[in-house]
Design a protein around this motif. Sequence first.
Motif, PDB file in Angstrom:
ATOM      1  N   VAL A  54       1.482  -1.246  -0.238  1.00 34.94           N
ATOM      2  CA  VAL A  54       0.157  -0.055   0.522  1.00 34.94           C
ATOM      3  C   VAL A  54       0.984   1.321   0.035  1.00 34.94           C
ATOM      4  CG1 VAL A  54       0.053  -0.041   3.006  1.00 34.94           C
ATOM      5  CG2 VAL A  54      -2.183   1.246   0.916  1.00 34.94           C
ATOM      6  N   GLY A  55       0.620   2.364  -0.768  1.00 35.72           N
ATOM      7  CA  GLY A  55       1.468   3.348  -0.768  1.00 35.72           C
ATOM      8  C   GLY A  55       0.557   4.900  -1.119  1.00 35.72           C
ATOM      9  N   ILE A  56       1.626   6.218  -1.229  1.00 30.30           N
ATOM     10  CA  ILE A  56       0.874   6.932  -0.730  1.00 30.30           C
ATOM     11  C   ILE A  56       1.778   7.744  -1.164  1.00 30.30           C
ATOM     12  CG2 ILE A  56       0.985   7.836   1.240  1.00 30.30           C
ATOM     13  CD1 ILE A  56      -1.919   9.197   1.700  1.00 30.30           C
ATOM     14  N   VAL A  57       1.836   9.704  -1.791  1.00 37.23           N
ATOM     15  CA  VAL A  57       2.849  10.257  -1.927  1.00 37.23           C
ATOM     16  C   VAL A  57       1.453  11.248  -1.517  1.00 37.23           C
ATOM     17  CG1 VAL A  57       3.525  11.551  -4.114  1.00 37.23           C
ATOM     18  CG2 VAL A  57       3.086   9.538  -4.472  1.00 37.23           C
ATOM     19  N   VAL A  58       3.017  12.213  -0.238  1.00 39.84           N
ATOM     20  CA  VAL A  58       2.020  13.491  -0.044  1.00 39.84           C
ATOM     21  C   VAL A  58       3.346  14.324  -0.497  1.00 39.84           C
ATOM     22  CG1 VAL A  58       2.244  14.633   2.495  1.00 39.84           C
ATOM     23  CG2 VAL A  58       1.605  12.697   2.687  1.00 39.84           C
ATOM     24  N   SER A  59       2.524  15.426  -0.579  1.00 41.39           N
ATOM     25  CA  SER A  59       3.260  16.961  -1.416  1.00 41.39           C
ATOM     26  C   SER A  59       3.267  18.501  -0.661  1.00 41.39           C
ATOM     27  CB  SER A  59       2.567  16.873  -2.574  1.00 41.39           C
ATOM     28  OG  SER A  59       3.218  16.237  -3.674  1.00 41.39           O
ATOM     29  N   GLY A  60       4.253  19.156  -0.117  1.00 43.52           N
ATOM     30  CA  GLY A  60       3.843  19.840   0.146  1.00 43.52           C
ATOM     31  C   GLY A  60       4.798  20.991  -0.218  1.00 43.52           C
ATOM     32  N   VAL A  65       8.261  16.501  -1.490  1.00 40.77           N
ATOM     33  CA  VAL A  65       7.220  15.072  -1.764  1.00 40.77           C
ATOM     34  C   VAL A  65       7.710  13.500  -1.079  1.00 40.77           C
ATOM     35  CG1 VAL A  65       6.567  13.965  -3.979  1.00 40.77           C
ATOM     36  CG2 VAL A  65       6.933  15.908  -4.378  1.00 40.77           C
ATOM     37  N   LEU A  66       7.185  13.382  -0.507  1.00 38.95           N
ATOM     38  CA  LEU A  66       7.538  12.380   0.143  1.00 38.95           C
ATOM     39  C   LEU A  66       6.432  10.892  -0.780  1.00 38.95           C
ATOM     40  CD1 LEU A  66       8.904  11.074   2.592  1.00 38.95           C
ATOM     41  CD2 LEU A  66       6.458  10.792   3.977  1.00 38.95           C
ATOM     42  N   SER A  67       7.364  10.489  -0.632  1.00 40.85           N
ATOM     43  CA  SER A  67       6.763   9.184  -1.138  1.00 40.85           C
ATOM     44  C   SER A  67       6.841   7.443  -0.515  1.00 40.85           C
ATOM     45  CB  SER A  67       7.121   8.645  -2.435  1.00 40.85           C
ATOM     46  OG  SER A  67       6.253   7.111  -3.268  1.00 40.85           O
ATOM     47  N   VAL A  68       5.958   7.048   0.212  1.00 44.25           N
ATOM     48  CA  VAL A  68       5.861   5.697   1.338  1.00 44.25           C
ATOM     49  C   VAL A  68       5.007   4.359   0.327  1.00 44.25           C
ATOM     50  CG1 VAL A  68       5.360   5.289   3.191  1.00 44.25           C
ATOM     51  CG2 VAL A  68       6.116   7.148   2.682  1.00 44.25           C
ATOM     52  N   VAL A  69       5.986   3.786   0.332  1.00 44.75           N
ATOM     53  CA  VAL A  69       5.453   2.434  -0.263  1.00 44.75           C
ATOM     54  C   VAL A  69       5.009   0.998   0.813  1.00 44.75           C
ATOM     55  CG1 VAL A  69       4.671   0.413  -1.811  1.00 44.75           C
ATOM     56  CG2 VAL A  69       5.069   2.857  -2.354  1.00 44.75           C
ATOM     57  N   LEU A  70       4.710   0.759   1.655  1.00 46.32           N
ATOM     58  CA  LEU A  70       4.674  -0.489   3.195  1.00 46.32           C
ATOM     59  C   LEU A  70       4.007  -1.577   2.450  1.00 46.32           C
ATOM     60  CD1 LEU A  70       5.258  -1.215   5.548  1.00 46.32           C
ATOM     61  CD2 LEU A  70       2.649  -0.648   6.022  1.00 46.32           C
ATOM     62  N   ILE A 109       7.358  12.049   7.753  1.00 48.33           N
ATOM     63  CA  ILE A 109       6.749  13.617   7.352  1.00 48.33           C
ATOM     64  C   ILE A 109       7.705  14.697   7.925  1.00 48.33           C
ATOM     65  CG2 ILE A 109       4.996  14.949   8.432  1.00 48.33           C
ATOM     66  CD1 ILE A 109       3.665  13.033   6.204  1.00 48.33           C
ATOM     67  N   ALA A 110       8.146  14.750   9.417  1.00 47.53           N
ATOM     68  CA  ALA A 110       8.705  15.449   9.942  1.00 47.53           C
ATOM     69  C   ALA A 110      10.102  15.880   8.431  1.00 47.53           C
ATOM     70  CB  ALA A 110       9.510  15.411  11.203  1.00 47.53           C
ATOM     71  N   ARG A 111      10.459  14.437   8.165  1.00 46.64           N
ATOM     72  CA  ARG A 111      11.969  14.986   8.365  1.00 46.64           C
ATOM     73  C   ARG A 111      11.146  15.584   6.140  1.00 46.64           C
ATOM     74  NH1 ARG A 111      15.244  16.455   5.680  1.00 46.64           N
ATOM     75  NH2 ARG A 111      17.401  15.823   4.922  1.00 46.64           N
ATOM     76  N   ALA A 112      10.367  15.381   6.192  1.00 46.06           N
ATOM     77  CA  ALA A 112      10.505  15.553   4.601  1.00 46.06           C
ATOM     78  C   ALA A 112       9.834  17.086   4.831  1.00 46.06           C
ATOM     79  CB  ALA A 112       9.376  15.219   3.522  1.00 46.06           C
ATOM     80  N   PHE A 113       8.870  17.526   5.499  1.00 47.67           N
ATOM     81  CA  PHE A 113       8.594  18.723   5.746  1.00 47.67           C
ATOM     82  C   PHE A 113       8.708  19.724   6.539  1.00 47.67           C
ATOM     83  CE2 PHE A 113       5.524  15.829   3.773  1.00 47.67           C
ATOM     84  CZ  PHE A 113       5.024  15.863   2.444  1.00 47.67           C
ATOM     85  N   GLY A 114       9.411  19.133   7.402  1.00 45.03           N
ATOM     86  CA  GLY A 114      10.003  20.406   8.631  1.00 45.03           C
ATOM     87  C   GLY A 114       8.829  19.673   9.556  1.00 45.03           C
ATOM     88  N   SER A 115       8.016  20.367   9.999  1.00 46.88           N
ATOM     89  CA  SER A 115       7.031  19.304  10.580  1.00 46.88           C
ATOM     90  C   SER A 115       5.209  19.511  10.322  1.00 46.88           C
ATOM     91  CB  SER A 115       6.625  20.067  12.016  1.00 46.88           C
ATOM     92  OG  SER A 115       6.123  21.416  12.511  1.00 46.88           O
ATOM     93  N   ALA A 116       4.363  19.342  10.265  1.00 53.13           N
ATOM     94  CA  ALA A 116       3.371  18.634   9.402  1.00 53.13           C
ATOM     95  C   ALA A 116       2.585  20.269  10.045  1.00 53.13           C
ATOM     96  CB  ALA A 116       2.513  18.294  10.408  1.00 53.13           C
ATOM     97  N   GLU A 117       2.765  20.829  11.097  1.00 51.89           N
ATOM     98  CA  GLU A 117       2.337  22.522  11.194  1.00 51.89           C
ATOM     99  C   GLU A 117       3.305  23.404  10.374  1.00 51.89           C
ATOM    100  OE1 GLU A 117       3.745  20.228  14.424  1.00 51.89           O
ATOM    101  OE2 GLU A 117       1.583  19.052  14.297  1.00 51.89           O
ATOM    102  N   ARG A 118       4.394  22.771  10.159  1.00 47.62           N
ATOM    103  CA  ARG A 118       4.685  24.520   9.246  1.00 47.62           C
ATOM    104  C   ARG A 118       4.652  24.011   7.594  1.00 47.62           C
ATOM    105  NH1 ARG A 118      10.708  24.609  10.285  1.00 47.62           N
ATOM    106  NH2 ARG A 118      10.416  22.787  10.399  1.00 47.62           N
ATOM    107  N   ALA A 119       4.028  22.633   7.613  1.00 47.86           N
ATOM    108  CA  ALA A 119       4.306  22.536   6.257  1.00 47.86           C
ATOM    109  C   ALA A 119       2.963  22.995   5.210  1.00 47.86           C
ATOM    110  CB  ALA A 119       3.904  20.924   6.127  1.00 47.86           C
TER     111      ALA A 119
END
Length: 120
Positions: A54-60, A65-70, A109-119
């Motif tokens: 299962v995967g997802i892509v999150v962009s900010g 961009v963060l791409s995760v496939v578990l 998420i924190a690594r890719a975007f700093g933190s979700a609050e600042r994304a």
Amino acid sequence: MIDLDEAAAVLAGRRGGWQAAGLDVGRLTWRDAEAPWPQPLETDRARALDPDSVGIVVSGAGDAVLSVVLFRGGWADVDFLDGADGGGALPASDITSATGFGARLDRWIARAFGSAERAG
């Protein structure tokens, strides 16, 4: 073996918070282990009768961009572009549960975007 439906629930549980923080969250993608090669990615869970990922892509902001496939075997392919100083692959092995996946997901998420609050 990771229960990918439980992992998908972890992803779904974070979607609203990520969106509230200004992140664009793509649809989940599923790969069916029994599908003929090349195995297509499905956005409809019902089309993956025997899901092996299962995967997802999150962009900010700033092209981050963060791409995760578990994978059900307990590892993930995790790649990111942070929009500032580069990107790369993140370590993602020895995942033993959906809960453990969620904890790692928060760090990714924190690594890719700093933190979700600042994304946004």
